[in-house]
Write a protein that holds these residues in place. Structure first.
Motif, short mmCIF file in Angstrom:
data_model
loop_
_atom_site.label_atom_id
_atom_site.label_comp_id
_atom_site.label_asym_id
_atom_site.label_seq_id
_atom_site.Cartn_x
_atom_site.Cartn_y
_atom_site.Cartn_z
N ARG A 183 89.80 56.35 -95.20
CA ARG A 183 90.60 55.83 -94.18
C ARG A 183 91.41 54.53 -94.83
NH1 ARG A 183 86.97 54.03 -89.37
NH2 ARG A 183 86.14 56.07 -89.83
N TRP A 186 94.55 55.71 -96.57
CA TRP A 186 95.51 55.76 -95.58
C TRP A 186 95.96 54.46 -95.05
CZ3 TRP A 186 98.21 60.22 -95.86
CH2 TRP A 186 97.77 61.54 -96.25
N ARG A 223 93.79 68.84 -91.05
CA ARG A 223 93.43 67.35 -91.11
C ARG A 223 94.23 66.44 -92.13
NH1 ARG A 223 86.73 67.23 -90.47
NH2 ARG A 223 86.72 68.30 -88.86
N THR A 224 94.61 66.78 -93.27
CA THR A 224 95.41 66.09 -94.05
C THR A 224 96.75 65.67 -93.60
OG1 THR A 224 94.07 66.76 -96.10
CG2 THR A 224 96.11 65.80 -96.53
N ARG A 227 96.44 63.18 -90.61
CA ARG A 227 96.40 61.97 -90.96
C ARG A 227 97.83 61.34 -91.75
NH1 ARG A 227 91.35 64.22 -93.24
NH2 ARG A 227 89.45 63.49 -92.05
N ALA A 231 99.75 58.20 -90.08
CA ALA A 231 99.93 56.84 -91.12
C ALA A 231 101.41 56.66 -91.16
CB ALA A 231 99.67 57.15 -92.46
#
Length: 505
Positions: A183, A186, A223-224, A227, A231
């Motif tokens: 995290r 990111w 999931r990527t 994320r 972001a």
């Protein structure tokens, strides 16, 4: 995935066999830094951008930067509510910088030189992650040689900082994709993206390239993608207030930019590099990269090509944003491709020879960047005008600045910048300063005759080199001065005339 890994097999170097006894850890760390792919290109860029950075005179846009940043914090915040909101973050940064470093031409431009050096480091590291060490080093060296890097490393405007912010955000995105569960990586990408938007909203078109990078890397990794979306959303949202204010001010700020046609997609390339030769060399080398790893080439190409295309499309609405310096942030992607194309030859001698040829071809442009009027469309010798006034100034002198149709020349701000801090004169026809109006422009006395007082001497500063300096002024101002003063001495400089007016006896 290995496709966007930090190094490629051809560039792997076996570790040194020193048995752990070749110097202290600090010495080994120092040697490691000196062997880093980014260090030498970064140092070269810094030296090239700092060299003679103060020689070109500040031009109109840079004078705007100084004038806004020199105001009090409250005045500055009030001003950006009316004008230049999209540059507000840069003005606030420059305000704090000048409070510490000073207000000389070198001081106000130094952040841009540092930013271009930082952008060089990011460029080399991006090249290494996509194509390997040799390609990264070559990309960094090519970046230093592009004349526009020096040009905007000498500019007291936010464009160099934008190049750094976009390059850093791209590098941090690649790092986040290496470890998508981290995290903090990111978070770093989110903050860098927020900096991009706060420095220049147009640069958020870089997200088009980032989206392709994520699509190529993540593919089916949902999931990527989530994320990245989160972001990007947070990063863009940080600049939402600036976007709202900037949209309302766009008609005033950039109405002069024409709507682009199809030819604009080609004609802006030489301007992007500040050299047709550099544009041709980098583009040719970039094409050669298409024989390298497919995903890496597609990623770099998207970063280079998509922002101009997106900007071209959105510039066919109410406001046009398509202007070359707004797209300087695509330059790192282009030189990364060029670095990959050049090193595909696998010959160090060829790479070195090509870099030398590019350096020689662009040398005239680099030299031109350091001339006194290098930043101007039409030169104005503010420094010479200030020097003339300073040399012959007497206590009690007043001044009249030409703020007629050529008000954009900013004669008042330019001369004030180059005058010593302690030399201030009454501005005869000034009714309300730009700072008092929370604007970029001042207003003048509606009754010039009433504004002329009893000063024995008045300095007249007007644009151009007319035989009669009074002719450059609006009629009522010229008549008010002629009635009581006569010109006793005139000095004609590049783009400006300075005359000393003496009161009639």
């Amino acid at each position: 995935m290995a496709l966007l890994s930090p190094s490629s097999a051809q560039d792997r170097t076996p570790p040194a066999r020193d048995g752990g006894g070749s110097g202290t850890p600090a010495a080994r760390d120092a040697r490691g830094i000196l062997r880093s792919v980014w260090i030498w290109p970064t140092l070269i860029t810094f030296v090239l951008t700092v060299y003679q950075i103060g020689i070109p005179q500040l031009w109109e846009d840079e004078l705007n930067s100084w004038d806004m940043a020199a105001r009090g914090t409250g005045e500055l915040l009030s001003a950006v509510r009316n004008v230049d909101a999209v540059l507000g973050a840069y003005y606030l940064f420059l305000h704090g910088w000048m409070a510490v470093v000073g207000e000389s031409a070198t001081a106000v431009r130094l952040p841009s030189a540092l930013a271009m050096a930082g952008a060089t480091a990011c460029t080399a590291l991006i090249g290494r992650r996509l194509f390997g060490r040799r390609a990264g080093l070559t990309a960094g060296l090519l970046f230093t040689l592009v004349p526009v890097v020096t040009r905007y490393g000498h500019e007291a405007r936010p464009y160099a900082l934008v190049v750094l912010a976009v390059a850093l955000s791209t590098l941090l995105l690649l790092r986040a994709l290496d470890r998508p569960g981290n995290r903090w990586r990111w978070a770093g990408y989110t903050l860098s993206l927020a900096a991009v938007g706060l420095l220049h909203l147009v640069a958020l078109t870089a997200l088009a390239g980032h989206l392709v990078v994520v699509a190529l890397h993540a593919r089916s990794e949902r999931r990527t993608a989530v994320r990245f979306g989160l972001a990007a959303l947070i990063g863009v949202a940080a600049s939402a207030p600036v976007a709202l204010l900037g949209r309302a001010q766009a008609g005033r700020q950039i109405a002069w930019i024409p709507e682009p046609d199809l030819s604009s997609l080609l004609t802006f390339w030489p301007q992007l590099y500040a050299s047709a030769l550099a544009a041709g060399a980098v583009t040719t080398l970039a094409v050669l990269a298409w024989g390298e790893r497919r995903d890496a080439v597609l990623s770099a190409t998207a970063l280079a090509v998509l922002p101009p295309l997106v900007l071209w499309v959105v510039s066919h609405g109410d406001v046009s944003y398509f202007y070359y310096r707004y797209l300087l942030f695509t330059l790192p992607a282009w030189v990364v491709l060029a670095g990959a194309g050049l090193t595909a030859a696998r010959s160090r001698a060829l790479v070195a020879a090509a870099l030398v040829v590019v350096a020689l071809l662009t040398l005239p442009e680099h030299q031109a960047m350091r001339k006194p009027y290098a930043h101007f469309w039409h030169g104005v010798d503010y420094e010479g005008a200030a020097r003339t006034i300073q040399k012959y100034h007497r206590p009690g002198d007043a001044v009249v600045y030409d703020r007629g149709p050529d008000y954009w020349r900013m004669l008042d701000v330019g001369v004030r910048f180059y005058l010593p801090d302690g030399l201030r004169m009454r501005d005869v026809f000034l009714a309300e300063s730009a700072a008092d109006r929370n604007d970029l422009w001042s207003t003048e006395c509606p009754d010039p005759a009433a504004c002329v007082k009893d000063e024995r001497r008045i300095w007249l500063v007007v644009g151009g080199n007319d035989a009669d300096p009074f002719e450059a002024l609006p009629g009522p101002q010229a008549r008010a001065l002629r009635a009581r003063y006569t010109a006793s001495g005139t000095e004609r400089l590049t783009g400006v005339t300075v005359a000393l007016l003496r009161r009639r006896s």
